[in-house]
Write a protein that holds these residues in place. Sequence first.
Motif, PDB file in Angstrom:
ATOM      1  N   GLN A  13       0.831  -1.202   0.000  1.00 44.60           N
ATOM      2  CA  GLN A  13       0.000   0.000   0.000  1.00 44.60           C
ATOM      3  C   GLN A  13       0.863   1.248   0.000  1.00 44.60           C
ATOM      4  O   GLN A  13       2.012   1.221   0.465  1.00 44.60           O
ATOM      5  N   PRO A  14       0.329   2.346  -0.497  1.00 47.54           N
ATOM      6  CA  PRO A  14       1.076   3.612  -0.437  1.00 47.54           C
ATOM      7  C   PRO A  14       1.489   3.923   1.000  1.00 47.54           C
ATOM      8  O   PRO A  14       0.711   3.733   1.941  1.00 47.54           O
ATOM      9  N   GLY A  15       2.733   4.382   1.133  1.00 46.71           N
ATOM     10  CA  GLY A  15       3.280   4.642   2.454  1.00 46.71           C
ATOM     11  C   GLY A  15       3.969   3.455   3.080  1.00 46.71           C
ATOM     12  O   GLY A  15       4.644   3.594   4.115  1.00 46.71           O
ATOM     13  N   GLY A  16       3.811   2.311   2.478  1.00 47.48           N
ATOM     14  CA  GLY A  16       4.395   1.091   3.016  1.00 47.48           C
ATOM     15  C   GLY A  16       5.843   0.898   2.622  1.00 47.48           C
ATOM     16  O   GLY A  16       6.458   1.760   1.977  1.00 47.48           O
ATOM     17  N   SER A  17       6.392  -0.245   3.026  1.00 41.31           N
ATOM     18  CA  SER A  17       7.798  -0.551   2.777  1.00 41.31           C
ATOM     19  C   SER A  17       7.930  -1.922   2.129  1.00 41.31           C
ATOM     20  O   SER A  17       7.084  -2.801   2.315  1.00 41.31           O
ATOM     21  N   LEU A  18       9.031  -2.080   1.421  1.00 44.57           N
ATOM     22  CA  LEU A  18       9.337  -3.354   0.780  1.00 44.57           C
ATOM     23  C   LEU A  18      10.857  -3.411   0.609  1.00 44.57           C
ATOM     24  O   LEU A  18      11.509  -2.372   0.413  1.00 44.57           O
ATOM     25  N   ARG A  19      11.401  -4.611   0.681  1.00 47.97           N
ATOM     26  CA  ARG A  19      12.827  -4.775   0.423  1.00 47.97           C
ATOM     27  C   ARG A  19      13.003  -5.791  -0.695  1.00 47.97           C
ATOM     28  O   ARG A  19      12.483  -6.906  -0.630  1.00 47.97           O
ATOM     29  N   LEU A  86       6.627   4.268   0.198  1.00 48.62           N
ATOM     30  CA  LEU A  86       6.383   3.987  -1.219  1.00 48.62           C
ATOM     31  C   LEU A  86       5.176   4.744  -1.746  1.00 48.62           C
ATOM     32  O   LEU A  86       4.181   4.961  -1.033  1.00 48.62           O
ATOM     33  N   LYS A  87       5.289   5.140  -3.008  1.00 46.76           N
ATOM     34  CA  LYS A  87       4.253   5.902  -3.688  1.00 46.76           C
ATOM     35  C   LYS A  87       3.763   5.105  -4.897  1.00 46.76           C
ATOM     36  O   LYS A  87       4.505   4.279  -5.426  1.00 46.76           O
ATOM     37  N   PRO A  88       2.571   5.375  -5.364  1.00 44.61           N
ATOM     38  CA  PRO A  88       2.097   4.673  -6.566  1.00 44.61           C
ATOM     39  C   PRO A  88       3.043   4.831  -7.749  1.00 44.61           C
ATOM     40  O   PRO A  88       3.185   3.903  -8.557  1.00 44.61           O
ATOM     41  N   GLU A  89       3.706   5.962  -7.840  1.00 44.74           N
ATOM     42  CA  GLU A  89       4.636   6.175  -8.948  1.00 44.74           C
ATOM     43  C   GLU A  89       5.916   5.354  -8.831  1.00 44.74           C
ATOM     44  O   GLU A  89       6.730   5.358  -9.751  1.00 44.74           O
TER      45      GLU A  89
END
Length: 123
Positions: A13-19, A86-89
């Motif tokens: 989701q927007p604002g979330g994190s991923l590695r 994270l952002k949609p872009e």
Amino acid sequence: QAQLVESGGGLVQPGGSLRVSCAASGFTLDYLYVGWFRQAPGKEREGVSCWSSSDGSTHYADSVKGRFTISRDNAKDTVYLQMNSLKPEDTAVYYCAASPYGCGWYESLYDYWGQGTQVTVSS
């Protein structure tokens, strides 16, 4: 066969994190510069970040500076890209690449490429 393998992509989701991770198969990342690139639908591939083996310095595109962090785990011979806020872009296929020459955004610098991992930022 020498290749790079990315993993860790997914939906967030927007604002979330991923590695996302980048591991070498058939060779070592020692003495190589490792970059992350991304390609969004309908757009050209662009450089995102790079880790320098010569001095451990890191480089970021303006669009991700302050949100993304590149790092390397020497024991696992793996390079990571931690993506926060994270952002949609930021939605794109993320590729890692390795260069014996140096860091930069020119794809011709890089001799090895992974197959890419999809990152989708959406609510």
